[in-house]
Design an enzyme around this catalytic site. Sequence first.
Site, PDB file in Angstrom:
ATOM      1  N   SER A  98      -3.546  -2.319   6.594  1.00 43.33           N
ATOM      2  CA  SER A  98      -4.783  -1.755   6.031  1.00 43.33           C
ATOM      3  C   SER A  98      -5.901  -2.795   5.918  1.00 43.33           C
ATOM      4  O   SER A  98      -7.061  -2.485   6.217  1.00 43.33           O
ATOM      5  CB  SER A  98      -4.509  -1.107   4.677  1.00 43.33           C
ATOM      6  N   LYS A 140       2.777   5.558  -5.353  1.00 42.24           N
ATOM      7  CA  LYS A 140       1.927   6.743  -5.153  1.00 42.24           C
ATOM      8  C   LYS A 140       2.035   7.741  -6.302  1.00 42.24           C
ATOM      9  O   LYS A 140       1.059   8.395  -6.651  1.00 42.24           O
ATOM     10  CB  LYS A 140       2.273   7.411  -3.819  1.00 42.24           C
ATOM     11  N   THR A 193       0.219   2.173  -1.947  1.00 43.31           N
ATOM     12  CA  THR A 193       1.336   2.418  -1.039  1.00 43.31           C
ATOM     13  C   THR A 193       2.656   2.354  -1.799  1.00 43.31           C
ATOM     14  O   THR A 193       2.680   2.296  -3.042  1.00 43.31           O
ATOM     15  CB  THR A 193       1.256   1.456   0.173  1.00 43.31           C
ATOM     16  N   GLY A 232       3.935   5.411  13.690  1.00 41.48           N
ATOM     17  CA  GLY A 232       3.250   5.545  12.403  1.00 41.48           C
ATOM     18  C   GLY A 232       1.797   5.095  12.379  1.00 41.48           C
ATOM     19  O   GLY A 232       1.111   5.247  11.364  1.00 41.48           O
ATOM     20  N   ASP A 247      -3.035  11.149   2.815  1.00 42.29           N
ATOM     21  CA  ASP A 247      -1.845  11.048   3.676  1.00 42.29           C
ATOM     22  C   ASP A 247      -1.535  12.377   4.373  1.00 42.29           C
ATOM     23  O   ASP A 247      -1.089  12.382   5.529  1.00 42.29           O
ATOM     24  CB  ASP A 247      -0.612  10.649   2.840  1.00 42.29           C
TER      25      ASP A 247
HETATM   26  P1  NAP Z   1       8.469   6.133  -1.950  1.00 41.09           P
HETATM   27  O1  NAP Z   1       7.700   7.169  -2.697  1.00 41.09           O
HETATM   28  O2  NAP Z   1       8.922   4.925  -2.677  1.00 41.09           O
HETATM   29  O3  NAP Z   1       9.755   6.868  -1.302  1.00 41.09           O
HETATM   30  C1  NAP Z   1      10.712   6.111  -0.629  1.00 41.09           C
HETATM   31  C2  NAP Z   1      11.687   7.038   0.092  1.00 41.09           C
HETATM   32  O4  NAP Z   1      12.605   6.243   0.861  1.00 41.09           O
HETATM   33  C3  NAP Z   1      12.536   7.883  -0.850  1.00 41.09           C
HETATM   34  O5  NAP Z   1      12.775   9.137  -0.259  1.00 41.09           O
HETATM   35  C4  NAP Z   1      13.827   7.065  -0.945  1.00 41.09           C
HETATM   36  O6  NAP Z   1      14.971   7.812  -1.270  1.00 41.09           O
HETATM   37  C5  NAP Z   1      13.941   6.579   0.472  1.00 41.09           C
HETATM   38  N1  NAP Z   1      14.813   5.396   0.573  1.00 41.09           N
HETATM   39  C6  NAP Z   1      14.527   4.143   0.150  1.00 41.09           C
HETATM   40  N2  NAP Z   1      15.575   3.331   0.408  1.00 41.09           N
HETATM   41  C7  NAP Z   1      16.521   4.099   1.006  1.00 41.09           C
HETATM   42  C8  NAP Z   1      17.831   3.844   1.515  1.00 41.09           C
HETATM   43  N3  NAP Z   1      18.379   2.619   1.469  1.00 41.09           N
HETATM   44  N4  NAP Z   1      18.525   4.855   2.074  1.00 41.09           N
HETATM   45  C9  NAP Z   1      17.997   6.103   2.131  1.00 41.09           C
HETATM   46  N5  NAP Z   1      16.758   6.408   1.666  1.00 41.09           N
HETATM   47  C10 NAP Z   1      16.036   5.416   1.105  1.00 41.09           C
HETATM   48  O7  NAP Z   1       7.661   5.612  -0.677  1.00 41.09           O
HETATM   49  P2  NAP Z   1       6.503   6.353   0.133  1.00 41.09           P
HETATM   50  O8  NAP Z   1       5.200   5.952  -0.411  1.00 41.09           O
HETATM   51  O9  NAP Z   1       6.849   7.792   0.218  1.00 41.09           O
HETATM   52  O10 NAP Z   1       6.648   5.645   1.580  1.00 41.09           O
HETATM   53  C11 NAP Z   1       7.745   5.946   2.430  1.00 41.09           C
HETATM   54  C12 NAP Z   1       7.529   5.261   3.782  1.00 41.09           C
HETATM   55  O11 NAP Z   1       6.422   5.835   4.464  1.00 41.09           O
HETATM   56  C13 NAP Z   1       7.250   3.763   3.685  1.00 41.09           C
HETATM   57  O12 NAP Z   1       7.948   3.108   4.743  1.00 41.09           O
HETATM   58  C14 NAP Z   1       5.759   3.665   3.911  1.00 41.09           C
HETATM   59  O13 NAP Z   1       5.361   2.416   4.450  1.00 41.09           O
HETATM   60  C15 NAP Z   1       5.551   4.795   4.911  1.00 41.09           C
HETATM   61  N6  NAP Z   1       4.165   5.297   4.929  1.00 41.09           N
HETATM   62  C16 NAP Z   1       3.427   5.132   6.044  1.00 41.09           C
HETATM   63  C17 NAP Z   1       2.144   5.618   6.092  1.00 41.09           C
HETATM   64  C18 NAP Z   1       1.327   5.452   7.339  1.00 41.09           C
HETATM   65  O14 NAP Z   1       0.108   5.529   7.230  1.00 41.09           O
HETATM   66  N7  NAP Z   1       1.931   5.270   8.498  1.00 41.09           N
HETATM   67  C19 NAP Z   1       1.586   6.262   4.981  1.00 41.09           C
HETATM   68  C20 NAP Z   1       2.370   6.415   3.856  1.00 41.09           C
HETATM   69  C21 NAP Z   1       3.664   5.916   3.826  1.00 41.09           C
HETATM   70  P3  NAP Z   1      15.455   7.948  -2.817  1.00 41.09           P
HETATM   71  O15 NAP Z   1      14.629   9.037  -3.411  1.00 41.09           O
HETATM   72  O16 NAP Z   1      16.901   8.282  -2.702  1.00 41.09           O
HETATM   73  O17 NAP Z   1      15.207   6.603  -3.475  1.00 41.09           O
END
Ligand code: NAP
Length: 280
Positions: free
Chosen positions: A21, A70, A66, A242, A107
């Site tokens: 970003s 969120k 991020t 992504g 998003d």
């Molecule tokens: P978040 O709210 O913290 O959610 C994390 C997710 O990952 C939860 O569903 C969690 O499951 C799961 N997880 C974490 N560790 C895990 C493991 N070891 N095994 C299985 N599941 C696991 O994060 P978020 O903000 O939604 O972001 C999620 C991803 O999307 C990140 O990699 C982020 O960088 C990416 N993202 C990318 C963009 C883009 O513009 N390309 C935008 C937004 C987000 P539990 O509920 O079981 O903990």
Amino acid sequence: MISATTKTFAVLGDPVEHSLSPVMHNAWFADAGLDAAYVALRAPFETAEAALAGLEAAGVAGANVTVPLKEAAASAFPPGDEIVSMLAAANTLVRADDGLFRAHNTDAEGFVCGLLEAAPTWRERTRTALILGAGGAARSIAFGLARAGVGRILFANRTIARAQEAAARLAGVPVSWDDLPAAFAAADLIVNATTLGMGGGGPDWPIEAAPAHAIVADAVYRPLRTKLLLAAQARGLAAVDGLGMLIHQGALAFRLWFGERPDTRAARARLLSALGETPQ
Ligand code: NAP
């Protein structure tokens, strides 16, 4: 040149060192001749409340939020749009007329814009979507897909209670992590919205179960070709990285801050270069 009047913007999260970003927004600031600078700030989950309040109190002009903040951002500030109210997940903070932050979500639309760009026929091809994850990104992506008319959305998450909660909010179907092969087989579009794959590695997803027409997308962009996308490509499936989501959610945030949309095409070339990839 950065001076005492330069407007500051930030992305807040943990981890945040991987974030593109700052590269993306600083280039757009320069394109527009803005006296503004964008930095990445690491704020662990435990410090979320203080870090978010600190951004507002210290006069930061606008911010992105991020993983894993969120949901905290959605509860720290009044909602600036209906998506935040519905999903309790925000990724963009915008100063309103009263000078205080409102929480927005770019998003949802950002993901759909990126998907449309990479797979223009996605909508005709998608009746059932499988979202891997149930956090802020997963819910936002699901909202964007539902708004675009996708009728059936499956949420598979390690913690089933979160999948159930996301499914209840979005009229989706919760799926147990143990039932991933069946969920892959049922999906026309598969989206990884977990943190798995960030920085490389990740599980062996049951990609062999996906139908031959499936589109596979990953919200993770570092590495650009995640293990999931490489497995999809090896099977000849359409693979969507992504970067599209990153660029479009960022462009929508920029428009909320400055009232105009920046150049998204230039952004992709710059970000590929920042990742050491050859711009296509
Ligand atoms: P978040 O709210 O913290 O959610 C994390 C997710 O990952 C939860 O569903 C969690 O499951 C799961 N997880 C974490 N560790 C895990 C493991 N070891 N095994 C299985 N599941 C696991 O994060 P978020 O903000 O939604 O972001 C999620 C991803 O999307 C990140 O990699 C982020 O960088 C990416 N993202 C990318 C963009 C883009 O513009 N390309 C935008 C937004 C987000 P539990 O509920 O079981 O903990």
